[in-house]
Design an enzyme around this catalytic site. Structure first.
Site, PDB file in Angstrom:
ATOM      1  N   HIS A 155       0.845  -1.204   0.000  1.00 40.14           N
ATOM      2  CA  HIS A 155       0.000   0.000   0.000  1.00 40.14           C
ATOM      3  C   HIS A 155       0.880   1.253   0.000  1.00 40.14           C
ATOM      4  O   HIS A 155       0.626   2.206  -0.741  1.00 40.14           O
ATOM      5  CB  HIS A 155      -0.891   0.056   1.249  1.00 40.14           C
ATOM      6  CG  HIS A 155      -1.937  -0.995   1.330  1.00 40.14           C
ATOM      7  ND1 HIS A 155      -2.079  -1.788   2.444  1.00 40.14           N
ATOM      8  CD2 HIS A 155      -2.909  -1.370   0.464  1.00 40.14           C
ATOM      9  CE1 HIS A 155      -3.096  -2.621   2.256  1.00 40.14           C
ATOM     10  NE2 HIS A 155      -3.614  -2.385   1.063  1.00 40.14           N
ATOM     11  N   LYS A 179     -16.170  -7.070   5.614  1.00 42.16           N
ATOM     12  CA  LYS A 179     -14.933  -7.424   6.315  1.00 42.16           C
ATOM     13  C   LYS A 179     -15.079  -7.181   7.812  1.00 42.16           C
ATOM     14  O   LYS A 179     -15.769  -6.260   8.232  1.00 42.16           O
ATOM     15  CB  LYS A 179     -13.762  -6.592   5.788  1.00 42.16           C
ATOM     16  CG  LYS A 179     -13.385  -6.900   4.350  1.00 42.16           C
ATOM     17  CD  LYS A 179     -12.156  -6.129   3.929  1.00 42.16           C
ATOM     18  CE  LYS A 179     -11.741  -6.487   2.523  1.00 42.16           C
ATOM     19  NZ  LYS A 179     -10.526  -5.762   2.122  1.00 42.16           N
ATOM     20  N   ARG A 218      -2.272  -6.296  -8.011  1.00 38.75           N
ATOM     21  CA  ARG A 218      -1.221  -7.275  -7.753  1.00 38.75           C
ATOM     22  C   ARG A 218      -1.254  -8.400  -8.776  1.00 38.75           C
ATOM     23  O   ARG A 218      -0.250  -8.747  -9.365  1.00 38.75           O
ATOM     24  CB  ARG A 218      -1.383  -7.883  -6.358  1.00 38.75           C
ATOM     25  CG  ARG A 218      -1.180  -6.925  -5.230  1.00 38.75           C
ATOM     26  CD  ARG A 218      -1.605  -7.537  -3.932  1.00 38.75           C
ATOM     27  NE  ARG A 218      -3.036  -7.869  -4.036  1.00 38.75           N
ATOM     28  CZ  ARG A 218      -3.750  -8.458  -3.121  1.00 38.75           C
ATOM     29  NH1 ARG A 218      -3.185  -8.858  -2.003  1.00 38.75           N
ATOM     30  NH2 ARG A 218      -5.033  -8.693  -3.282  1.00 38.75           N
ATOM     31  N   SER A 228      -3.111  -7.644   3.148  1.00 37.94           N
ATOM     32  CA  SER A 228      -3.349  -7.443   4.570  1.00 37.94           C
ATOM     33  C   SER A 228      -3.738  -8.750   5.248  1.00 37.94           C
ATOM     34  O   SER A 228      -3.330  -9.021   6.382  1.00 37.94           O
ATOM     35  CB  SER A 228      -4.442  -6.389   4.790  1.00 37.94           C
ATOM     36  OG  SER A 228      -4.013  -5.133   4.332  1.00 37.94           O
TER      37      SER A 228
END
Length: 167
Positions: A16, A40, A89, A127
């Site tokens: 990030h 989440k 990514r 994460s």
């Protein structure tokens, strides 16, 4: 041009941070925005994530850090931002992010999405991966800023203490 870099950042990773540091080279201001994601269950509260990001971006004068609950495009409009900055990514990120970019375009035609490919050394990093490694006591200092690594160690040592005391 102002860019919004939205995300849950739970926690912020060096991947990030790489996107943020490259974003400030492209835009006059990057607002890193911790967004509420109802799908989440965060490890850290929003206020803690904002504090973590502020600490690890304090060397970047063109970065602001904020939080928001709602649609990202509405936040962009509130801050006169023309761009949503997103990191990619792997191919599956592209598919999800392209769908979101098209959806956002239907909501706010004036807001563009700009994708930055993550630097190869962070292409595996998420994460979720960081949290799992930290949960089992693995080394994360090469994955997150030091302030975040310390927060994760503190969090897991408190939780381990609770487990030991409740046994």
């Amino acid at each position: 041009m102002i860019a919004i870099y939205p995300g849950s950042f739970d926690p912020i990773t060096l991947g990030h941070l790489d996107i943020i540091e490259r974003g400030v080279l492209l835009f006059e201001k990057v607002i890193v925005t911790v967004m509420y994601n109802p799908s989440k269950k965060p490890l850290f509260p929003v206020e803690k994530r904002v504090e973590q990001i502020k600490e690890c971006t304090q060397h970047l004068s063109k970065v602001e850090v904020d939080s928001y609950t709602g649609l990202t495009v509405d936040y962009a409009k509130l801050h006169n931002a023309q761009v949503l900055l997103r990191g990619l990514r792997v191919l599956s990120d592209f598919e999800k992010e392209l769908q979101m970019a098209h959806t956002n375009k239907t909501l706010a035609k004036e807001v563009q999405t700009v994708f930055l490919a993550t630097s190869k050394e962070y292409s595996f990093l998420s994460s979720s991966t960081v949290k799992e490694i930290a949960r089992f006591g693995g080394s994360i200092s090469h994955l997150v800023p030091e302030n975040v690594a310390q927060d994760l160690r503190d969090h897991h040592s408190r939780n381990m203490t609770k487990v030991i005391h409740s046994s």
